[in-house]
Design a protein around this motif. Structure first.
Motif, PDB file in Angstrom:
ATOM      1  N   MET A  81       0.799  -1.214   0.000  1.00  0.00           N
ATOM      2  CA  MET A  81       0.000   0.000   0.000  1.00  0.00           C
ATOM      3  C   MET A  81       0.840   1.276   0.000  1.00  0.00           C
ATOM      4  O   MET A  81       0.314   2.357  -0.258  1.00  0.00           O
ATOM      5  CB  MET A  81      -0.952   0.021   1.205  1.00  0.00           C
ATOM      6  CG  MET A  81      -1.959  -1.113   1.209  1.00  0.00           C
ATOM      7  SD  MET A  81      -2.840  -1.358  -0.363  1.00  0.00           S
ATOM      8  CE  MET A  81      -3.705   0.195  -0.551  1.00  0.00           C
ATOM      9  N   ALA A  82       2.128   1.182   0.298  1.00  0.00           N
ATOM     10  CA  ALA A  82       2.965   2.391   0.347  1.00  0.00           C
ATOM     11  C   ALA A  82       4.418   2.012   0.121  1.00  0.00           C
ATOM     12  O   ALA A  82       4.803   0.846   0.279  1.00  0.00           O
ATOM     13  CB  ALA A  82       2.808   3.092   1.701  1.00  0.00           C
ATOM     14  N   GLU A  83       5.209   3.003  -0.266  1.00  0.00           N
ATOM     15  CA  GLU A  83       6.655   2.801  -0.298  1.00  0.00           C
ATOM     16  C   GLU A  83       7.143   2.755   1.144  1.00  0.00           C
ATOM     17  O   GLU A  83       6.685   3.527   1.988  1.00  0.00           O
ATOM     18  CB  GLU A  83       7.342   3.956  -1.033  1.00  0.00           C
ATOM     19  CG  GLU A  83       7.103   3.972  -2.527  1.00  0.00           C
ATOM     20  CD  GLU A  83       7.955   2.971  -3.288  1.00  0.00           C
ATOM     21  OE1 GLU A  83       8.501   2.031  -2.651  1.00  0.00           O
ATOM     22  OE2 GLU A  83       8.056   3.110  -4.513  1.00  0.00           O
ATOM     23  N   GLY A  84       8.050   1.859   1.425  1.00  0.00           N
ATOM     24  CA  GLY A  84       8.584   1.735   2.773  1.00  0.00           C
ATOM     25  C   GLY A  84       9.776   0.812   2.773  1.00  0.00           C
ATOM     26  O   GLY A  84      10.384   0.540   1.720  1.00  0.00           O
ATOM     27  N   TRP A  85      10.102   0.316   3.944  1.00  0.00           N
ATOM     28  CA  TRP A  85      11.298  -0.518   4.081  1.00  0.00           C
ATOM     29  C   TRP A  85      11.225  -1.760   3.206  1.00  0.00           C
ATOM     30  O   TRP A  85      12.221  -2.149   2.589  1.00  0.00           O
ATOM     31  CB  TRP A  85      11.477  -0.923   5.545  1.00  0.00           C
ATOM     32  CG  TRP A  85      12.722  -1.727   5.773  1.00  0.00           C
ATOM     33  CD1 TRP A  85      14.003  -1.260   5.899  1.00  0.00           C
ATOM     34  CD2 TRP A  85      12.814  -3.156   5.885  1.00  0.00           C
ATOM     35  NE1 TRP A  85      14.886  -2.305   6.078  1.00  0.00           N
ATOM     36  CE2 TRP A  85      14.180  -3.483   6.076  1.00  0.00           C
ATOM     37  CE3 TRP A  85      11.870  -4.179   5.849  1.00  0.00           C
ATOM     38  CZ2 TRP A  85      14.623  -4.791   6.226  1.00  0.00           C
ATOM     39  CZ3 TRP A  85      12.311  -5.491   5.990  1.00  0.00           C
ATOM     40  CH2 TRP A  85      13.677  -5.785   6.179  1.00  0.00           C
ATOM     41  N   PHE A  86      10.057  -2.367   3.114  1.00  0.00           N
ATOM     42  CA  PHE A  86       9.950  -3.602   2.334  1.00  0.00           C
ATOM     43  C   PHE A  86      10.133  -3.352   0.844  1.00  0.00           C
ATOM     44  O   PHE A  86      10.752  -4.159   0.150  1.00  0.00           O
ATOM     45  CB  PHE A  86       8.602  -4.289   2.601  1.00  0.00           C
ATOM     46  CG  PHE A  86       8.567  -5.051   3.890  1.00  0.00           C
ATOM     47  CD1 PHE A  86       9.197  -6.281   4.011  1.00  0.00           C
ATOM     48  CD2 PHE A  86       7.936  -4.517   4.998  1.00  0.00           C
ATOM     49  CE1 PHE A  86       9.179  -6.980   5.207  1.00  0.00           C
ATOM     50  CE2 PHE A  86       7.916  -5.202   6.203  1.00  0.00           C
ATOM     51  CZ  PHE A  86       8.544  -6.442   6.307  1.00  0.00           C
ATOM     52  N   THR A  87       9.615  -2.241   0.330  1.00  0.00           N
ATOM     53  CA  THR A  87       9.739  -1.983  -1.103  1.00  0.00           C
ATOM     54  C   THR A  87      11.054  -1.298  -1.466  1.00  0.00           C
ATOM     55  O   THR A  87      11.578  -1.505  -2.560  1.00  0.00           O
ATOM     56  CB  THR A  87       8.566  -1.119  -1.598  1.00  0.00           C
ATOM     57  OG1 THR A  87       8.569   0.136  -0.902  1.00  0.00           O
ATOM     58  CG2 THR A  87       7.244  -1.824  -1.373  1.00  0.00           C
ATOM     59  N   ARG A  88      11.590  -0.501  -0.558  1.00  0.00           N
ATOM     60  CA  ARG A  88      12.803   0.252  -0.871  1.00  0.00           C
ATOM     61  C   ARG A  88      14.085  -0.471  -0.479  1.00  0.00           C
ATOM     62  O   ARG A  88      15.145  -0.211  -1.039  1.00  0.00           O
ATOM     63  CB  ARG A  88      12.760   1.612  -0.167  1.00  0.00           C
ATOM     64  CG  ARG A  88      11.703   2.557  -0.719  1.00  0.00           C
ATOM     65  CD  ARG A  88      11.610   3.807   0.121  1.00  0.00           C
ATOM     66  NE  ARG A  88      10.677   4.794  -0.449  1.00  0.00           N
ATOM     67  CZ  ARG A  88      10.211   5.834   0.190  1.00  0.00           C
ATOM     68  NH1 ARG A  88      10.576   6.060   1.447  1.00  0.00           N
ATOM     69  NH2 ARG A  88       9.367   6.663  -0.391  1.00  0.00           N
ATOM     70  N   THR A  89      13.988  -1.348   0.520  1.00  0.00           N
ATOM     71  CA  THR A  89      15.192  -2.005   1.030  1.00  0.00           C
ATOM     72  C   THR A  89      15.117  -3.521   0.933  1.00  0.00           C
ATOM     73  O   THR A  89      15.970  -4.162   0.305  1.00  0.00           O
ATOM     74  CB  THR A  89      15.438  -1.607   2.499  1.00  0.00           C
ATOM     75  OG1 THR A  89      15.554  -0.186   2.585  1.00  0.00           O
ATOM     76  CG2 THR A  89      16.714  -2.251   3.031  1.00  0.00           C
ATOM     77  N   ASN A  90      14.101  -4.113   1.541  1.00  0.00           N
ATOM     78  CA  ASN A  90      14.041  -5.571   1.624  1.00  0.00           C
ATOM     79  C   ASN A  90      13.889  -6.230   0.260  1.00  0.00           C
ATOM     80  O   ASN A  90      14.636  -7.160  -0.078  1.00  0.00           O
ATOM     81  CB  ASN A  90      12.902  -5.993   2.553  1.00  0.00           C
ATOM     82  CG  ASN A  90      12.865  -7.489   2.784  1.00  0.00           C
ATOM     83  OD1 ASN A  90      12.150  -8.205   2.082  1.00  0.00           O
ATOM     84  ND2 ASN A  90      13.634  -7.964   3.746  1.00  0.00           N
ATOM     85  N   LEU A  91      12.918  -5.770  -0.527  1.00  0.00           N
ATOM     86  CA  LEU A  91      12.689  -6.375  -1.841  1.00  0.00           C
ATOM     87  C   LEU A  91      13.884  -6.179  -2.769  1.00  0.00           C
ATOM     88  O   LEU A  91      14.356  -7.158  -3.384  1.00  0.00           O
ATOM     89  CB  LEU A  91      11.407  -5.826  -2.455  1.00  0.00           C
ATOM     90  CG  LEU A  91      11.008  -6.350  -3.837  1.00  0.00           C
ATOM     91  CD1 LEU A  91      10.978  -7.865  -3.869  1.00  0.00           C
ATOM     92  CD2 LEU A  91       9.656  -5.765  -4.250  1.00  0.00           C
ATOM     93  N   PRO A  92      14.454  -4.960  -2.914  1.00  0.00           N
ATOM     94  CA  PRO A  92      15.656  -4.821  -3.744  1.00  0.00           C
ATOM     95  C   PRO A  92      16.818  -5.680  -3.257  1.00  0.00           C
ATOM     96  O   PRO A  92      17.587  -6.210  -4.065  1.00  0.00           O
ATOM     97  CB  PRO A  92      15.986  -3.326  -3.625  1.00  0.00           C
ATOM     98  CG  PRO A  92      14.681  -2.682  -3.345  1.00  0.00           C
ATOM     99  CD  PRO A  92      13.953  -3.646  -2.460  1.00  0.00           C
ATOM    100  N   ARG A  93      16.926  -5.836  -1.937  1.00  0.00           N
ATOM    101  CA  ARG A  93      18.000  -6.675  -1.385  1.00  0.00           C
ATOM    102  C   ARG A  93      17.803  -8.136  -1.784  1.00  0.00           C
ATOM    103  O   ARG A  93      18.761  -8.834  -2.152  1.00  0.00           O
ATOM    104  CB  ARG A  93      18.014  -6.531   0.131  1.00  0.00           C
ATOM    105  CG  ARG A  93      19.148  -7.279   0.824  1.00  0.00           C
ATOM    106  CD  ARG A  93      19.004  -7.141   2.329  1.00  0.00           C
ATOM    107  NE  ARG A  93      19.161  -5.755   2.754  1.00  0.00           N
ATOM    108  CZ  ARG A  93      18.762  -5.288   3.930  1.00  0.00           C
ATOM    109  NH1 ARG A  93      18.159  -6.099   4.800  1.00  0.00           N
ATOM    110  NH2 ARG A  93      18.966  -4.030   4.247  1.00  0.00           N
TER     111      ARG A  93
END
Length: 229
Positions: A67-79
């Protein structure tokens, strides 16, 4: 090259299979709007699911069903993508930030003709403001469409859902969530019961029948942008 995409949700670490099945079903519905595409659904919580999906697809677009940009989309998923040697894949904006979602929310909000206002139930966060900022932006856009009165209440930050619901006992409550998980199944109904809410509780917006078409349109646009670039 076959056009492909992976729809990625957070999922439930404690009980990963139900939400994994939900994402797989969503992938089937999205594929109905994109003939010739390979669409795969996965969750981060199901061990190895994202990596298995990456192994099946040829340079897929990554669609975050968040639902929003956050740690999961900006950090966890790219990692996770980088760890699987797929750091070069195109990751789209999350579901909850798609401008097309505004019209979909408006239609859902007006589905109860006897409603006295709209109460958006959202996640919120004690750590980051991205969740509440995204929610308040949605409120602002819906107000511009004439939806109102409208307020937002949160599960994990103030103003808490129960407190807001007390002031809107006969409203329509629309959960600003992608999947039916713990907050939607337990926390939201409990907060509404505590507030003696008498209105209508809708399914989470991610379950709306128009969601698959919205995602398909975003993926089709991403492919067009890639070919033009």
């Amino acid at each position: 090259m076959k056009k492909s995409a992976i729809l990625v949700a957070h999922g439930s670490p404690a009980e990963p299979l139900p939400q994994a099945a939900t994402m797989q079903a969503l992938a089937v519905r999205v594929a109905m709007w994109l003939p010739g595409w390979q669409i795969i659904g996965a969750t981060l919580a199901q061990e190895g699911a994202l990596e298995a999906a990456l192994a099946k697809a040829d340079k897929p677009f990554i669609y975050p069903f968040f639902m929003a940009e956050g740690w999961f989309t900006r950090t966890n998923l790219p990692r996770r993508l980088a760890a699987a040697d797929h750091a070069d894949l195109i990751q789209l904006a999350p579901f909850g930030t798609d401008p097309a979602l505004i019209a979909m929310m408006a239609k859902a909000a007006t589905s109860s003709p006897q409603s006295k206002g709209l109460l958006i139930a959202a996640h919120g966060s004690k750590v980051s403001k991205t969740s509440s900022d995204t929610t308040y932006e949605m409120v602002k856009q819906l107000e511009r469409l004439g939806i109102g009165p409208i307020k937002a209440g949160f599960v994990e930050e103030a103003p808490f859902l129960a407190d807001v619901a007390r002031d809107m006992p006969d409203a329509t409550c629309l959960p600003f969530f992608a999947l039916r998980a713990g907050h939607v199944v337990q926390d939201i109904p409990q907060a509404l019961e505590e507030a003696q809410f008498r209105g209508t509780l809708l399914p989470p917006i991610g379950e709306d029948i128009r969601t698959a078409q919205l995602i398909a349109a975003a993926l089709d646009q991403a492919f067009w942008d890639q070919t033009q670039g």
